[in-house]
Design an enzyme around this catalytic site. Structure first.
Site, PDB file in Angstrom:
ATOM      1  N   SER A   1       5.478   2.045  -1.080  1.00  0.00           N
ATOM      2  CA  SER A   1       6.107   3.122  -0.448  1.00  0.00           C
ATOM      3  C   SER A   1       8.038   3.122  -0.410  1.00  0.00           C
ATOM      4  CB  SER A   1       5.889   1.910   1.047  1.00  0.00           C
ATOM      5  OG  SER A   1       7.083   0.965   0.964  1.00  0.00           O
ATOM      6  N   LYS A   2       8.330   3.535   0.556  1.00  0.00           N
ATOM      7  CA  LYS A   2       9.609   4.128   0.526  1.00  0.00           C
ATOM      8  C   LYS A   2      10.522   3.397   0.166  1.00  0.00           C
ATOM      9  CE  LYS A   2       9.431   8.107   3.294  1.00  0.00           C
ATOM     10  NZ  LYS A   2       9.302   8.894   4.647  1.00  0.00           N
ATOM     11  N   ARG A   3      10.850   2.019   0.524  1.00  0.00           N
ATOM     12  CA  ARG A   3      11.478   0.982  -0.227  1.00  0.00           C
ATOM     13  C   ARG A   3      11.190   0.171  -1.419  1.00  0.00           C
ATOM     14  NH1 ARG A   3       7.770  -1.848   2.398  1.00  0.00           N
ATOM     15  NH2 ARG A   3       6.158  -3.770   0.599  1.00  0.00           N
TER      16      ARG A   3
ATOM     17  N   GLY B   1      11.590   3.043  -3.706  1.00  0.00           N
ATOM     18  CA  GLY B   1      12.267   4.392  -3.863  1.00  0.00           C
ATOM     19  C   GLY B   1      11.571   5.229  -3.393  1.00  0.00           C
TER      20      GLY B   1
END
Length: 362
Positions: A237-239, A241
């Protein structure tokens, strides 16, 4: 039999890294078997789908070099086809029925079932109704008793007890078709032979197999790919990167570096790390796809990107290099030193963005 695969993203955002790998594996399998690759945009959820996202997916696919033989098809333009199939099941009177239960009634029963520790499944109460009141109704598929089993081309034997599958809605009361029904009608009418997708879809497979058989279509072969995980072994996920193909393009990654990296994320051919597109097509088989999830490693992708930049003839990078310089306020198109400058930067640049920044020295 001509092998035919498909990639069917929902246009609710950019092309995700996980989706890009699924597209790549479908593309490689089709090309390896001299078959066909279909692109289908699953925009039946009109409220969440956007034209911007659909365009971003098409651009991401083109940038990666994943060309398609048919499509892009859009589900939102095929609603009449789905309704014809649903009406056919309903008219036969054995495999589908009208459900008059309201959303409020269904919610109340689900909550009651959960309080009592029962699965919150539809109880089938409209199955036996013979009346036809002038009320809104959904069309439900009547799940037969027994079990649904198949041999997954990655996971091996898989079996589901049909008693755990509720009578699924195939046509909502507003006349719109549901996801599982659209997928089956699309894959059947497009003659898809192999459905290669993420294993988050595996619970949909028995429902779809039952629908294929009810509609009188051949069931394709299935291959479910393990998810891509982040460094903490949770779903990417976006966490962790950047997760979209567009973001990596903007950061200055080369498309063949990303393709090479994604191919090796869950698939292997001995200890080989570097593959040309032609080698990937030649060597790719589902037998070499791993059963465990791949962990996304940004450092390894950066290493691969540096390798491809270093190996690129300066002429191949000129246009993109000039574009990035222009974004930094420099027009170097007429500079006679251009190729020589690029050559001095190839060895030490990990991305094209870094290369352009370093060139400002000149």
């Amino acid at each position: 039999m001509t092998v035919k695969t498909r990639f069917a993203p929902s246009p609710t955002g950019y092309l995700h890294i996980g989706g890009a790998r699924t597209a790549l594996f479908n593309w490689l399998f089709a090309r390896h078997n001299k078959g066909q690759f279909v692109l289908r945009i699953e925009d039946s959820d009109v409220a969440r789908s956007t034209e911007e996202s659909a365009q971003a997916i098409l651009e991401g696919m083109s940038w990666l070099g994943l060309d398609w033989d048919e499509g892009p098809f859009f589900q939102s333009r095929r609603f009449d086809i789905y309704r014809v199939h649903a009406e056919r099941l309903l008219d036969e009177g054995v495999l589908a029925y009208r459900c008059y239960c309201t959303p409020e009634e269904l919610k109340e029963r689900r909550e009651a079932a959960m309080k009592e520790g029962r699965p919150p499944m539809y109880d089938g109460r409209c199955r036996q109704r013979s009346d036809a009141p002038a009320l809104p109704y959904a069309v439900r598929f009547k799940v037969p008793p027994g079990a649904t089993s198949f041999k997954d081309l990655v996971k091996g034997g898989v079996s589901f007890d049909n008693s755990q599958i509720e009578d699924l809605v195939i046509l909502r009361s507003d006349g719109t078709p549901t996801y599982n029904f659209c997928v089956v009608v699309d894959d059947a009418t497009m003659n898809i032979t192999h459905v290669i997708r993420g294993d988050d879809h595996i619970n949909n497979t028995p429902k779809q197999m039952l629908l294929y058989r009810a509609l009188g279509y051949d069931v394709p072969e299935f291959a479910h790919l393990p998810m891509i995980l982040g460094s903490d072994r949770t779903r990417l996920s976006k966490r962790h990167g950047a997760t979209s193909v567009t973001a990596y393009r903007e950061m200055g990654y080369l498309p063949h570096a990303l393709v090479n990296y994604l191919a090796r994320l869950g698939w292997s051919f001995g200890d080989q790390e570097i593959f040309s597109p032609e080698e990937l097509i030649e060597k790719f088989t589902l037998e070499n796809v791993g059963k465990s999830s791949g962990v996304f490693n940004p450092e390894k992708l950066l290493w691969l990107n540096q390798h491809y930049i270093k190996s690129s003839p300066s002429g191949e990078l000129r246009e993109e290099f000039l574009s990035r310089l222009k974004a930094l306020g420099v027009d170097a198109s007429a500079d006679p030193r251009l190729d020589a400058i690029i050559k001095t930067l190839l060895e030490r640049s990990k991305t094209l963005a870094e290369m352009a920044e370093s060139a400002l020295f000149y």
